[in-house]
Enzyme design. Structure first.
Site, short mmCIF file in Angstrom:
data_model
loop_
_atom_site.label_atom_id
_atom_site.label_comp_id
_atom_site.label_asym_id
_atom_site.label_seq_id
_atom_site.Cartn_x
_atom_site.Cartn_y
_atom_site.Cartn_z
N CYS A 8 -3.62 2.81 -4.44
CA CYS A 8 -4.46 3.32 -3.89
C CYS A 8 -4.84 4.88 -4.20
O CYS A 8 -3.91 5.58 -4.09
CB CYS A 8 -4.10 3.46 -2.26
SG CYS A 8 -5.16 4.48 -1.22
N ASP B 134 -12.95 2.95 -1.08
CA ASP B 134 -12.10 3.22 -0.09
C ASP B 134 -12.84 4.23 0.69
O ASP B 134 -14.05 4.41 0.50
CB ASP B 134 -10.64 3.63 -0.45
CG ASP B 134 -9.68 3.33 0.77
OD1 ASP B 134 -10.00 2.80 1.78
OD2 ASP B 134 -8.63 3.65 0.43
N HIS B 135 -12.18 4.71 1.66
CA HIS B 135 -13.16 5.53 2.82
C HIS B 135 -14.23 6.63 2.25
O HIS B 135 -13.78 7.16 1.09
CB HIS B 135 -12.14 6.61 3.48
CG HIS B 135 -10.59 6.16 3.82
ND1 HIS B 135 -9.73 6.81 4.19
CD2 HIS B 135 -10.31 4.99 4.04
CE1 HIS B 135 -8.86 6.30 4.51
NE2 HIS B 135 -9.23 4.95 4.53
N HIS C 93 1.06 -1.19 0.13
CA HIS C 93 -0.01 -0.16 -0.11
C HIS C 93 0.73 1.16 -0.02
O HIS C 93 1.96 1.26 0.73
CB HIS C 93 -0.93 0.00 1.21
CG HIS C 93 -1.97 1.07 1.21
ND1 HIS C 93 -1.78 2.29 1.60
CD2 HIS C 93 -3.24 0.96 1.12
CE1 HIS C 93 -3.05 2.85 1.69
NE2 HIS C 93 -3.82 2.08 1.02
N HIS D 60 -7.52 0.45 -4.35
CA HIS D 60 -8.41 1.24 -3.53
C HIS D 60 -8.81 2.44 -4.14
O HIS D 60 -8.00 2.97 -4.59
CB HIS D 60 -7.43 1.76 -2.17
CG HIS D 60 -7.21 0.64 -1.11
ND1 HIS D 60 -6.51 0.74 0.15
CD2 HIS D 60 -7.49 -0.90 -1.09
CE1 HIS D 60 -6.45 -0.44 0.58
NE2 HIS D 60 -7.01 -1.39 -0.11
N TYR E 248 -15.06 4.56 7.36
CA TYR E 248 -15.60 3.01 7.30
C TYR E 248 -16.96 2.79 7.33
O TYR E 248 -17.44 1.53 7.84
CB TYR E 248 -14.61 2.20 7.73
CG TYR E 248 -13.30 1.91 7.01
CD1 TYR E 248 -13.04 1.13 5.64
CD2 TYR E 248 -12.26 2.46 7.38
CE1 TYR E 248 -12.09 1.19 5.16
CE2 TYR E 248 -10.90 2.39 6.75
CZ TYR E 248 -10.98 1.55 5.65
OH TYR E 248 -9.79 1.42 4.77
#
Ligand code: DNO
Length: 348
Positions: A236, A310-311, A198, A265, A324
């Site tokens: 990401c 993702d977030h 990551h 991501h 999340y």
């Protein structure tokens, strides 16, 4: 690409049933959370997690993360024992049939934000990063509680770790990363597991700690550490995209065409200044990243691995784990799948 969703296990307010109801959902991204960092994950725990996920009609697609013990990142003599454990964990993950492992090589801190609940005009809230607030924090005192860590340390440990990293600069961290990669990639290959590192989030040094997985040049250097197809990256978009010098779609084309993207991501950020950003809804018009261009690049390189939204923001009064929650990530998942379908049809 196929859609997955991160689930933090039985303590996650989001349930597997919730996740399964998101249209187009395929798999789960999760981890074994009750083994101390550095110890071997027993096969039984991994297989138990897989069976629990499969009982809900989903696949356990990715393990995120198997955390890397600080002694490995520091290059201490004790690292060999932790690396052996890491290899055994990979073997157990492979035996359980899980194809991808995501990990990171950030000293002490995983992803870092300065605020958890920045409120937008519409009442939704987001995680934000403002360098000016970050420089005022004093993590060396041990008073640092950040959301979303896969591991957390006691006050004393944090102080001790910061002192230990004083002798580790970027080049030393590269050396320690190379030592780790040389040993774990053969084990991953044998286990049938693809490793996805990551990026550092945010992609610049914080609190004087070195950070190296930050841009295309460094990812290129990272990929030269092993030729194995098991050695790859987690692309990401939100981490890399927080630095406007990173062209995320271009990175997808470069590393995707080499078959080195093992996991994606996808999320958006709005850049408000130098080292200053806010997490936004996923869609392109909400932030600074062109999600359509990023997904189109994944399509163009024939990416057939897992991605996860993702977030997200907190919306509709949801209370949950920062970044999340269920709702905004579910909207993101459907939006991203829609982009993919649209691009696939336009090219057919
Ligand atoms: C944050 C996540 C990271 C990620 C690790 C991978 O939301 O993307 O915590 O899981 O860095 O090791």
């Amino acid at each position: 690409m196929y859609m997955t969703f991160r689930w933090f296990g039985e303590n996650d307010p989001v349930t597997l049933k919730n996740i399964r109801q998101i249209p187009g959902m395929h798999g789960i991204v999760s981890a074994v959370y009750d083994v101390p960092v550095g110890e071997e994950w027993p096969y039984g725990k991994i297989a138990g997690l897989r069976d629990r996920v499969e009982a809900e009609g989903l696949k356990l697609s990715v393990i995120e993360s198997v955390p890397v013990h600080e002694d490995i990142k520091l290059g201490l003599p004790t690292r060999d024992r932790y690396i052996d454990n890491y290899c055994r964990t990979l073997k157990n993950i492979g035996k359980a049939g899980i194809p991808v492992v995501c990990y990171n090589f950030m000293p002490i801190l995983d992803w870092t934000r300065s605020g958890l609940d920045f409120e937008w005009e519409d009442g939704s809230t987001s995680l934000i990063y403002e360098e000016a607030s970050v420089v005022r924090m004093n993590p060396r005192s041990g008073d640092l509680a950040l959301p979303g860590w896969d591991t957390s340390y006691s006050k004393d440990e944090i102080g001790r770790l910061f002192r230990a990293y004083e002798s580790v600069d970027e080049e030393k961290l590269w050396e320690n990363l190379a030592y780790f990669i040389e040993r774990i990639i053969p084990a991953a290959e044998e286990a049938g597991v693809r490793m996805a590192i990551h990026p550092d989030d945010p992609p610049w040094p914080i609190f004087g700690l070195p950070r190296i997985m930050t841009n295309a040049r460094n990812f290129e250097r990272f990929l030269t550490l092993s030729d194995s197809p098991a050695h790859g990256i987690c692309l990401c978009s939100g981490s890399l995209g927080a630095d406007p010098a990173n062209d995320v779609a271009e990175m997808v084309r470069t590393f995707g065409s080499q078959g080195r993207i093992h996991f994606a991501h996808l999320r958006n950020v709005r850049i408000d200044g130098e080292k200053d950003f806010k997490e936004t809804a996923h869609l392109s018009s909400a932030g600074s990243l062109d999600m359509g261009a990023i997904v189109a690049a994944l399509y163009a390189v024939g990416f057939d691995g897992p991605f996860r939204p993702d977030h997200g923001r907190m919306i509709w009064g949801e209370i949950g784990r920062p970044g999340y929650g269920l709702y905004d990530r579910a909207l993101g998942a459907v939006y991203l799948n829609g982009l993919w379908e649209g691009i696939a049809r336009a090219r057919a």
